[in-house]
Design an enzyme around this catalytic site. Structure first.
Site, PDB file in Angstrom:
ATOM      1  N   ASP A 288       9.075  -7.529  -6.480  1.00 28.02           N
ATOM      2  CA  ASP A 288       8.518  -7.980  -5.211  1.00 28.02           C
ATOM      3  C   ASP A 288       7.019  -8.184  -5.453  1.00 28.02           C
ATOM      4  O   ASP A 288       6.504  -7.898  -6.544  1.00 28.02           O
ATOM      5  CB  ASP A 288       8.792  -6.979  -4.074  1.00 28.02           C
ATOM      6  CG  ASP A 288       8.678  -7.665  -2.703  1.00 28.02           C
ATOM      7  OD1 ASP A 288       8.131  -8.781  -2.632  1.00 28.02           O
ATOM      8  OD2 ASP A 288       9.129  -7.091  -1.699  1.00 28.02           O
TER       9      ASP A 288
HETATM   10  C1  NOJ Z   1       7.047  -9.674  -0.056  1.00 23.63           C
HETATM   11  C2  NOJ Z   1       8.381  -9.464   0.586  1.00 23.63           C
HETATM   12  O1  NOJ Z   1       8.715  -8.091   0.594  1.00 23.63           O
HETATM   13  C3  NOJ Z   1       9.496 -10.236  -0.087  1.00 23.63           C
HETATM   14  O2  NOJ Z   1      10.677 -10.061   0.648  1.00 23.63           O
HETATM   15  C4  NOJ Z   1       9.114 -11.670  -0.211  1.00 23.63           C
HETATM   16  O3  NOJ Z   1      10.175 -12.394  -0.779  1.00 23.63           O
HETATM   17  C5  NOJ Z   1       7.866 -11.770  -1.054  1.00 23.63           C
HETATM   18  N1  NOJ Z   1       6.797 -11.045  -0.414  1.00 23.63           N
HETATM   19  C6  NOJ Z   1       7.451 -13.210  -1.307  1.00 23.63           C
HETATM   20  O4  NOJ Z   1       6.983 -13.798  -0.173  1.00 23.63           O
END
Ligand code: NOJ
Length: 754
Positions: A288
């Site tokens: 993430d």
């Molecule tokens: C953080 C989020 O937790 C995740 O779900 C997302 O896909 C990413 N950012 C990218 O935007």
């Protein structure tokens, strides 16, 4: 000469023709491994590490034109992927730069496609309330088609995190609290996103997230600690992930949280032992946002080298935001913290995904301007958005059959009031996903508001309609309340539209209070007395609204319905669509009851009535929820016969048939979600009081009936015990069937040992 906007794409087309990437040369699956190995032989270490780096695109950097620096990095093969990039022309430029790189390895573009891409559908939690698996799959097909046409190849969806805590802002993005429903939806969303062929223009690679436990964050606070037994993890959290993996999901994403003390990105037990080895899943795992780097902040890694080594060795492959692998991976290799084989494994996974997506055959396959124009925002997409929004709405109360509103009813003058009566603002209806980084803007003129549709529709039917927008600012002022009072005084019936704005849910939008904010609940108090009230709630999560509920004769939960808000609401309020939505999450009476969920254990002292001493309850609150899981009313009524079983005992491998007859006893046609639950009465460890094991959504004309039969085998009765064995314990079970998790018919049977 008239300006032709497509002329500017001619250089691209010539470029593509020259390089002769035609789909006729599509790489066969058999050839993928050979091609990967051929490439691997040519790649330098830097190029390999480059493939493991995913850098942020324009949505987070805020730049519209790609910097020369980025293009240079792409040209030198130092970047494998870009996330959250919106500008179509720049995506073409970037891909062209990749084609100028030594090995011509295409860039893969990733994006959060959460509930539609251009055409905005209801939020995922609302979609779950339809319990309509086929509908959800079709929504994802459209979302993927649009995103693909706009140059995205990969979506960071579905989010399949089970959660029992509505304070957590991201419950809007999932399917609610139940692993069975969640698993059906997870698989459907993967099928919808990926279609039958990843190389098809209309498909994206799915990314199942967040692995794992993220929805069980302590106190509902985003990014917070998660600690749970392995049996709970396996029985409750993992099933939707497994279902998504089995449905062929191409990629997974790590979670931000620690699970039992280990940051999920460096959790070998999760990523390698369970996901890769036990489930035999061989896709790509992406971090993430900087979750590799955050292992240092968690205090579980010393520096970027340590973090890079721990995450790669755990089985994670690609670094979203890139810093940790960029700064730490080479050093980790030099210091023998990782092996070249381990790096190569991860690189192979990235390359494989790019081959599977057909990007090597045609890097511009989803960067075709003509196809883009012809594909985005087709009218039929909106038809589905309208159907989905109407189907997701949940009727929570309907005293005296106040709804639907028909010209034959006793009311002539209708006042529509509240902050959401006519709101198109980009902050409403959750038409974008708040990334926590910036907002994906959309064309707000495309939102159809309640007033846009309800007012002309009702007026045509002879009603007089006024629209009073109030409480648009941070709080409801005296002026707002008095406008509400005047409008209601002059009406025979009041429709009050309240709830949350889009930016109040999503990542980093946890709340301590679930009450309607901005004093919206008080609107009900200021309405002119004795005017019937229809409360329309635009929620993104279960909320607490006892006063407004009390005051209202009818309550409709509309969620955040997307572009077709007004049309869908009108369909339901007018009775054109009979509501059939059922709650995918328990609604608590107060925050003190959280975590609250239907599939809890019985305890040794279950409480029946509030105040019963020495039982498991509260002195100051009932234990029962405001609305249970699976709950939702209809404009008609359904009666359930007693449950019949084809046998009272089964052995492993045998099938138990559980049947009920459902009758539409009301005055209009309607749809009902018939739900099957089981309870294991004598397992080796305590098991939940009810667990959803099947459901069927049926439609019945007035007076019609249908026999619904569910099949159960010992497989449906199995669970993970504390020895981490997955098995069903012989003994007695109860089976329940009904229209929600509370009011059900029951019967019992025995599972005999082999
Ligand atoms: C953080 C989020 O937790 C995740 O779900 C997302 O896909 C990413 N950012 C990218 O935007």
């Amino acid at each position: 000469m008239q300006y032709n906007p497509y002329l500017r794409f001619i250089p691209t087309l010539i470029f593509m023709l020259l390089l002769n990437w035609s789909s006729a040369q599509k790489t066969s699956v058999q050839n993928i491994d050979t091609n990967i190995e051929a490439l691997m032989k040519k790649m330098t270490l830097d190029e390999k590490i480059g493939q493991l780096l995913q850098v942020p695109g324009d949505i987070s950097t805020g730049t519209d034109v790609q910097s020369d620096d980025l293009l240079k990095q792409v040209k030198t093969g130092m970047i494998g992927s870009i996330l959250s990039h919106t500008n179509f022309d720049n995506k073409i430029k970037i891909q062209r730069a990749a084609m100028e790189s030594r090995l011509k390895i295409p860039i893969i573009f990733g994006f959060d496609v959460i509930h539609g891409y251009k055409t905005i559908f209801p939020i995922p939690l609302a979609q779950a309330a339809t319990w309509d698996i086929d509908l959800i799959e079709r929504i994802e097909r459209i979302a993927a088609t649009e995103a693909g046409a706009d140059g995205q190849n990969w979506t960071f969806a579905p989010m399949v995190d089970i959660s029992r805590d509505p304070r957590w802002g991201r419950v809007m993005e999932g399917a609610g609290e139940d692993p069975f429903l969640g698993s059906q939806i997870a698989a459907a969303r993967v099928r919808g996103i990926q279609g039958n062929d990843l190389a098809d223009k209309t498909t994206l690679a799915a990314c199942v997230k967040h692995f794992a436990g993220y929805g069980f964050t302590e106190g509902g606070r985003d990014y917070n600690t998660v600690d749970m037994s392995e049996q709970r993890l396996r029985n409750i959290v993992l099933p939707p992930f497994k279902a998504a993996a089995d449905a062929g999901a191409a990629t997974f994403m790590n979670a931000f949280n620690t699970l039992n003390g280990v940051p999920a990105s460096m959790d070998k037990h999760l990523v390698t032992d369970i996901l890769r080895d036990e489930w035999a899943w061989n896709g790509l795992v992406v971090s993430d946002w900087n979750s590799f780097g955050e292992t240092i902040i968690h205090g579980a890694a010393d520096n970027e080298m340590d973090a890079a080594a721990k995450c790669l060795n755990a089985g994670s492959d690609m670094d979203m935001t890139a810093t940790t692998f960029r700064n730490g991976l080479k050093k980790a290799l030099e210091n023998k913290r990782v092996t070249q084989e381990k790096i190569d494994e991860a690189v192979r996974r990235v390359l494989r995904l790019k081959f599977q997506l057909g990007l090597f055959d045609d890097p511009f396959r989803q960067l075709d301007p003509t196809y883009r124009e012809a594909t985005l925002e087709k009218p039929e997409y909106r038809d589905l958005a309208r159907k989905a929004a109407a189907e997701s709405m949940v009727l929570l109360k309907n005293e005296g059959g106040l709804l639907p509103l028909t010209p034959e009813g006793p009311f002539r003058r209708i006042a529509i009031i509240g902050p959401y009566a006519n709101s198109k603002g980009h902050k409403d209806y959750m038409s974008f996903w708040t990334l926590g980084l910036g907002m994906r803007e959309y064309d707000s003129t495309k939102v159809v508001t309640p007033a846009d549709v309800l007012k002309p529709f009702l007026e045509k039917q002879g009603f007089e309609v006024t629209v009073t927008e109030i409480c648009l600012d941070a709080t409801c002022s005296e002026r707002d309340y008095s406008a509400a009072r005047t409008a209601s005084q002059q009406a025979d019936l009041v429709i009050v539209c309240v709830g949350e704005q889009g930016f109040q849910c999503g990542e980093s939008r946890s709340v301590a209070s679930l009450e309607l904010n901005n004093d919206q609940e008080n609107i009900a108090r200021y309405l002119y007395p004795r005017k019937p009230v229809v409360l329309v709630m635009f929620n993104s999560r279960p909320m607490v609204f006892p006063k407004a509920y009390e005051k209202a004769s009818a309550v409709l939960l509309a969620w955040q319905p997307g572009f077709e808000t007004g049309n869908a609401l009108n369909d339901v309020l007018s009775g054109k669509v009979n509501p059939s939505g059922k709650l995918p999450m328990t609604f608590p009476r107060n925050e003190g009851q959280i975590p609250i969920y239907y599939n809890h254990l019985n305890t040794g002292r279950p409480q029946q009535d509030q105040g019963q001493m020495w039982t498991s309850g509260y002195l100051d609150s009932p234990v029962s929820p405001a609305f249970p899981f699976g709950y939702g009313m209809s404009y008609t009524n359904f009666s359930y016969s007693e449950i019949t079983l084809n046998k009272s005992k089964i052995r492993p491998g045998e099938t138990l048939e559980v049947s009920v007859t459902v009758t539409n006893t009301g005055e209009v046609a309607g749809s009902e979600v018939v739900q099957l639950y089981i309870q294991d009465l004598s397992a080796d460890i305590a098991r939940p009081v009810k667990e959803l094991k099947g459901f069927e959504k049926i439609s019945l004309e007035k007076g019609a009936q249908k026999r619904v039969t569910f099949k159960i085998t010992d497989k449906d009765l199995a669970y993970w015990n504390n020895e981490l064995q997955y098995k069903a314990d012989p003994g007695f079970f109860k089976v329940y069937v009904g229209g929600d998790s509370r009011y059900v018919k029951s019967n019992s049977f025995e599972l005999q040992a082999q």
